[in-house]
Design an enzyme around this catalytic site. Structure first.
Site, PDB file in Angstrom:
ATOM      1  N   GLY A 190      -0.185  -1.444  -2.899  1.00 57.40           N
ATOM      2  CA  GLY A 190       0.102  -1.474  -4.336  1.00 57.40           C
ATOM      3  C   GLY A 190      -1.115  -1.235  -5.208  1.00 57.40           C
ATOM      4  N   ASP A 313      -9.788   7.232  -4.138  1.00 57.30           N
ATOM      5  CA  ASP A 313      -8.741   6.753  -3.229  1.00 57.30           C
ATOM      6  C   ASP A 313      -9.225   6.770  -1.778  1.00 57.30           C
ATOM      7  OD1 ASP A 313      -6.300   5.729  -2.445  1.00 57.30           O
ATOM      8  OD2 ASP A 313      -5.265   7.662  -2.436  1.00 57.30           O
ATOM      9  N   LYS A 340     -10.815   7.393   5.148  1.00 57.60           N
ATOM     10  CA  LYS A 340     -10.500   8.623   4.428  1.00 57.60           C
ATOM     11  C   LYS A 340     -11.734   9.416   4.020  1.00 57.60           C
ATOM     12  CE  LYS A 340      -6.143   7.617   1.961  1.00 57.60           C
ATOM     13  NZ  LYS A 340      -5.647   7.471   0.554  1.00 57.60           N
TER      14      LYS A 340
HETATM   15 CA    CA Z   1      -4.357   4.559  -2.203  1.00 60.04          CA
END
Ligand code: CA
Length: 683
Positions: A190, A313, A340
């Site tokens: 979230g 992100d 990532k």
């Molecule tokens: Ca994310």
């Protein structure tokens, strides 16, 4: 019987292993009891009945149609003779592992409005098993234990505040606590929706909360929960708590019983843009970090932050593999992660010391990691203002949730790698819990240039990575971006789904392709292997969607997909999939978009509304996403308002936006999408 055998084996091993807890999967190679098989999350099985010499005889043993045409990310479990699988909306099914006969099915009835809160599809990544229970975390934040034989609910507990935008997509893990009982670890997601991340531990027998650890500090006026939060608060500025802060633990959790440590991987900041989150900068602990906690108390032990002050992100929630490696002439207990951000990290898992970090893909946000400080050497151009800048990797990451695997036999880590680039820009405005502070529209000419570069330079491959030398040993390139989760076995085989709608096996030592079968859809999930009655099986879910679909996919959107399915293989298997349907199940055949009738001001208004409300799921500039809206069918265009405002496709995860968009605003978004479709149609 199986239970008794497990206890006997565990008891026998406890005599020789000084740890308080024993990983049951380690002594039962024929079963798959936890999402990474073992608590060290290696996604490795020592079984070798199916091996590089005979894999050519591998055929389909049985398959099961899956209910929902959305991303299938789950790793199944096998306990005894039963295969447990879970699908979007957390629909969970027990199958006879040898025949596919359905033993029971359980639907937790997740409220459809949660489709709007899941940033990256209504997915689930798996289940946990503990004695007589199968345990799942549901999209609406519940942790539920089911009787493994009947599917009846044993207990259910709400792990989140339902007034906030929490979801659960990760698999729970169950570890043995020092008390001898089971301890269920569960995080949540979230961070795109304004929440504060945390991980919780529950008693596996009762569902009672044992401990909870927040990943980012709350409002100092409320007092900090512990010393780690007080320390972390020194790395934030402004009123960060108003936007939640993020750092959600939405996937990776590992456990070392000998050290008594639980490892969690934390996610991105909320909002993305650091200027809106922490205007004075700072590292913003514990975002994008690997954190070690005392397994019994949840007390902080150490952390390593992969991306200080992250705003791209760049989650560090990707799976963390524990192994013992020979490095510099001594055996090191390591933790390995490819988050990532594009680096592969090797840490000492007892102390958190950084041992090495190298890039697994071309990236632009940093040029390396300074081994003296452990910090990335950032490219200052990557910190964006209001003009879009191209940064690699994009939000899809160089490696996302698709599990990597480690073989103790070859000493290699097998990583699904993606090379991506994305346009990042700061939004003009920010509304806590409603936006990311990052713009997905505006400066269209610059965005178009970046998208063209990204399309031309993006690709995906399976990488065999040597974690000791931090170099690539071999790679299997794919024609398009992205590839599935990985399983490696003692049969010298790596199994992986490919973007070309096949399931393939490669020699683990050389990367030579030794088997491949068309399966009509993309297996993005991680395969497993198990043995029943002396027969080894390989199983995988095949169904496109989820975070991988967020990678822009101009070419892929024209791929013809069959029904999502659970596929199970064995040597000599003779089952056949039904022929491909005449019409694609997932993506309708492309039709030319309707003509644009709106004026430029309406399109611009629609673009702004799209960026604020839709882009998080449907992609930057309406490219890609969970559904590529440049390719809406005539039927979808005709029922646009019924879908967006009326919730006509809520069961597919597209909940109503009637509470935030007026009919006129929805129409403006529609005109913007028609404009985008016409821009790119035929191009
Ligand atoms: Ca994310």
């Amino acid at each position: 019987m199986i239970q008794a055998l497990r206890c006997a084996l565990a008891a026998a091993l406890l005599l020789t292993i000084p740890a308080q807890a024993q990983d049951p999967s380690g002594v039962e190679p024929g079963q798959w009891l936890s999402t990474g098989r073992t608590w060290d999350e290696q996604h490795y099985s020592p079984m070798d009945q199916i091996n590089a010499g005979n894999v050519g005889q591998l055929g389909l043993a049985w398959y099961a149609d899956l209910a929902t045409d959305r991303g299938q990310e789950a790793t199944p479990l096998v306990v005894g003779r039963v295969l447990y699988n879970t699908e979007p909306w957390n629909i969970t099914t027990a199958y006879d592992a040898t025949t596919g006969r359905v033993l029971w099915r359980y639907d937790p009835q997740v409220p459809l409005r949660y489709g709007r809160l899941a940033c990256c599809d209504i997915v689930t990544r798996g289940l946990a098993s503990w004695q007589d229970a199968i345990i799942l975390g549901t999209l609406d934040g519940r942790l539920i234990a089911l009787d493994k034989d009947t599917g009846a609910e044993l207990w259910s507990v709400q792990t989140t505040d339902t007034a906030q935008n929490y979801t659960i997509t990760g698999a729970p893990r169950v570890y043995s606590a020092d008390s001898g009982g089971g301890m269920v670890l569960i995080g949540n997601g979230g961070a795109e929706m304004g929440v504060r991340g945390y991980v919780s531990a529950y008693d596996a027998d009762t569902g009672d909360l044992l401990w909870r650890w927040h990943t980012v500090p709350g409002n100092p006026a409320d007092g900090f929960e512990n010393a780690a939060m007080a320390m972390a608060a020194g790395t934030w500025t402004g009123q960060w708590w108003l936007s939640g802060g993020g750092g959600t633990v939405w996937d990776a959790i590992s456990f070392d019983p000998a050290l008594g440590l639980v490892y969690i991987g934390t996610g991105n900041g909320s909002p993305w843009s650091q200027r809106y989150r922490s205007p004075g900068g700072g590292d913003n602990l514990f975002l994008a970090s690997i954190v070690a906690l005392d397994a019994n108390t949840g007390e902080y032990r150490w952390h390593y932050q992969t991306t200080p002050g992250e705003e791209w992100d760049y989650t560090a929630t990707q799976n963390m593999i524990l192994a013992d490696l020979e490095i510099g002439g001594r055996t090191r207990q390591v933790l390995m992660q490819a988050p990532k951000n594009g680096f592969f990290y090797v840490l000492d898992r007892a102390t958190g010391e950084l041992l090495s970090a190298e890039m697994i893909a071309p990236i632009t946000w940093a040029t390396g990691v300074d081994m003296a400080t452990g910090r990335p050497i950032e490219n200052p151009l990557a910190r964006y203002g209001t003009l879009p800048v191209m940064v690699g990797p994009g939000a899809g990451g160089a490696h996302n949730w698709n599990p990597m695997a480690y073989s103790p036999q070859t000493g290699l880590v097998y990583i699904p790698v993606t090379e991506t680039y994305m346009a990042y820009a700061e939004a003009e405005t920010y509304e806590p819990g409603r936006s990311l502070g990052t713009a997905f529209s505006g400066h269209d000419d610059v965005r178009q240039e970046i998208a063209e570069y990204a399309d031309a330079h993006s690709s995906g491959w399976l990488s065999a990575w040597d974690p000791v030398t931090q170099t690539e040993r071999w790679r299997v390139p794919y024609a398009q971006k992205g590839s599935g989760g990985v399983l490696v076995t003692g049969g010298n085989l790596v199994f992986q789904g490919t973007i070309g709608t096949t399931f393939a096996a490669y020699r683990a030592d050389t990367g030579e392709k030794v088997w491949e079968l068309p399966v009509q859809n993309v297996p993005i999930a991680a395969p497993i292997t198990y043995m029943v009655d002396g027969v080894q099986y390989i199983a995988v879910n095949a169904g496109w969607g989820g975070g991988l679909a967020h990678v822009e996919r101009a070419q892929f959107s024209q791929l013809f997909l069959g029904r999502p399915r659970l596929l199970v293989f064995r040597l000599g298997g003779t089952a056949q999939l039904p022929p491909m349907p005449a019409e694609s199940f997932a993506i309708p055949e492309l039709s030319p978009p309707p003509a644009l009738t709106a004026d430029a001001a309406t399109v611009a208004r629609g673009e702004q509304l799209y960026g604020a409300n839709c882009a998080i799921c449907h992609g930057n500039g309406a490219r890609g996403g969970v559904k590529d809206l440049r390719h809406m069918s005539p039927e979808t265009h005709g029922t646009f308002a019924a879908i967006v405002l009326g919730g006509a496709r809520a069961a597919n995860g597209m909940a109503s936006f009637a509470d935030v968009l007026s009919a006129e605003e929805a129409e403006a978004v529609h005109h913007y999408l028609i404009a985008r479709a016409n821009q790119d149609w035929g191009g």
